[in-house]
Structure formats: C-alpha cells, structure tokens
Design an enzyme around this catalytic site. Structure first.
Site, PDB file in Angstrom:
ATOM      1  N   HIS A   1      32.809  45.929  41.965  1.00 17.55           N
ATOM      2  CA  HIS A   1      31.475  45.329  42.009  1.00 17.55           C
ATOM      3  C   HIS A   1      31.037  45.026  43.443  1.00 17.55           C
ATOM      4  O   HIS A   1      31.837  44.979  44.377  1.00 17.55           O
ATOM      5  CB  HIS A   1      31.460  44.028  41.197  1.00 17.55           C
ATOM      6  CG  HIS A   1      32.396  42.985  41.738  1.00 17.55           C
ATOM      7  ND1 HIS A   1      32.097  42.196  42.827  1.00 17.55           N
ATOM      8  CD2 HIS A   1      33.642  42.616  41.348  1.00 17.55           C
ATOM      9  CE1 HIS A   1      33.104  41.383  43.088  1.00 17.55           C
ATOM     10  NE2 HIS A   1      34.056  41.623  42.200  1.00 17.55           N
TER      11      HIS A   1
ATOM     12  N   GLU B   1      38.418  40.482  35.620  1.00 10.76           N
ATOM     13  CA  GLU B   1      39.393  40.188  36.666  1.00 10.76           C
ATOM     14  C   GLU B   1      40.488  39.275  36.114  1.00 10.76           C
ATOM     15  O   GLU B   1      40.322  38.611  35.083  1.00 10.76           O
ATOM     16  CB  GLU B   1      38.687  39.533  37.864  1.00 10.76           C
ATOM     17  CG  GLU B   1      39.579  39.210  39.051  1.00 10.76           C
ATOM     18  CD  GLU B   1      40.247  40.444  39.650  1.00 10.76           C
ATOM     19  OE1 GLU B   1      41.109  41.023  38.955  1.00 10.76           O
ATOM     20  OE2 GLU B   1      39.944  40.795  40.794  1.00 10.76           O
TER      21      GLU B   1
END
Length: 215
Positions: free
Chosen positions: A15, A88
């Site tokens: 990202h 994550e």
C-alpha cells in the site's frame, strides 16, 4: 518469450504512504488511511502495473490497502476482492508505538524478534501464523487464473514478506533476508518447474526509503 508457456505470476503490491509510516508508528492491523502522497503513489504505480495486464486483484480489507487497490481497479476495470486474511500482522500492544517506544517498553521481546526468534510481538501473531492465513487465499486466487494469468495481491510489508518466504520455501528464520518493500512498490513471483521463483523485489519507478513496520 517465443510463445513459451510462462505460467502464473503473482504481483505483491504494498500500500501507499500513511501518516503512521511517516511518524514511525507500528501499524499492524490498525486501520490507518493513506495520505495524499500515498494516494498519488498508488495512482502512479497503478498505471505501471496495468501494463502487466493483470487478470485479478485481491486485497487486504484494511483501508490503506483497499484504497491502493482501487487505483488499479480504476485503470483496469477489474473488481477487487477483499480478504481479512491479507491484513498486516496483528502486533497487540506494539501497535501505535514508535520503534523507540517499543524498544523502551518491550526491549527483551524486541531483541528476541531481531535475533530471528519466534516472538508474538505485543502479544499478537507469529510471522508463521500470518503466512498460514494469507498464503492459502493467494493460492486459491492463483488457481482461478487462466494458465498464464497474473494476480495482483495488495497487502502490507510484513504480510507480503511472510507470504513470499513461505511460497519460496524458505525457513522462517530466513524470511528477514527478503528486505522490506517501500510504499507502493511491488515484488513478483513466477511459477517455474520447481516451484515459485522471485522475479522482481521492491520494484518501482525509483528507489524509495522503506518506512513502516519493516523498518
């Protein structure tokens, strides 16, 4: 490639930039949005990745990953399938702290993690547990590709590194040898005769500093 069968390809795309990246705070599974710079990074990278003619896009369901994936979807017209399994690493009480604060408050665990010992950072997940949840989702998506298809996986630095390590057959102790990804950079795996091969790592327009949980 002279008509030779290439086989499937997986592009792991990290990202774009967030405010916590800039502040050096451990994000983990905390849902932090992109900065304006992060959105610009995603738009620029999406134009490049579109040239790979991806067949499918899957993404972490955290906002910074879905915002990034949306830029590629806008260019390619492909839908984005979101998965919680691509988030994550959950890092418990470490999340929201700076690297310095983590070392001050949880120095023993931090030192053990840096030595490559299996540590539940902040009481959270082991790196192997992240791979356990992420890799099956990735492989399932690969199986739905056409024979020479390309899958883009939009995720996070730690989750990408653990997935790469598992798919490449590396022992967990050696996953750290795969350096971190800069914001909106990517790594590419191709499947050869003896399994997955690393074709590119931390690719992008120009080298950028790695800032985030992998620093």
């Amino acid at each position: 490639m002279n008509g030779a069968r290439r086989g499937p390809r997986v592009v792991f795309w990290r990202h774009g930039q967030t405010s916590w990246n800039l502040e050096g705070r451990f994000q983990g599974s905390t849902d932090i949005p992109l900065t304006e710079t992060g959105r610009a990074q995603a738009r620029r990278a999406a134009r490049q990745l579109a040239a790979l003619q991806p067949d499918a896009i899957i993404a972490s369901d955290l906002g910074r990953a879905t915002e990034t994936a949306a830029e590629l979807a806008a260019v390619t017209g492909l839908p984005v399938t979101r998965h919680q399994a691509l988030r994550e690493t959950y890092a418990g009480v470490w999340q929201g702290l700076t690297n310095t604060e983590i070392q001050q408050k949880y120095g023993d665990d931090y030192a053990a993690w840096r030595r490559g010992e299996p540590v539940r950072r902040g009481g959270g997940e082991l790196e192997t547990e992240v791979a356990d949840r992420a890799v099956p989702v990735i492989l399932e998506a690969v199986e739905r590709l056409p024979g020479d298809g390309t899958l883009v996986v939009v995720s996070h630095g730690g989750a990408i590194r653990t997935s790469l390590g598992r798919l490449l057959g590396l022992e967990p102790f050696h996953w750290e040898s795969l350096g971190g990804l800069s914001n909106c950079c990517w790594s590419v795996l191709g499947r050869g005769g003896r399994g997955w091969r690393l074709l590119e790592h931390n690719a992008g327009t120009l080298p950028e500093p790695v800032i985030g949980d992998d620093t």
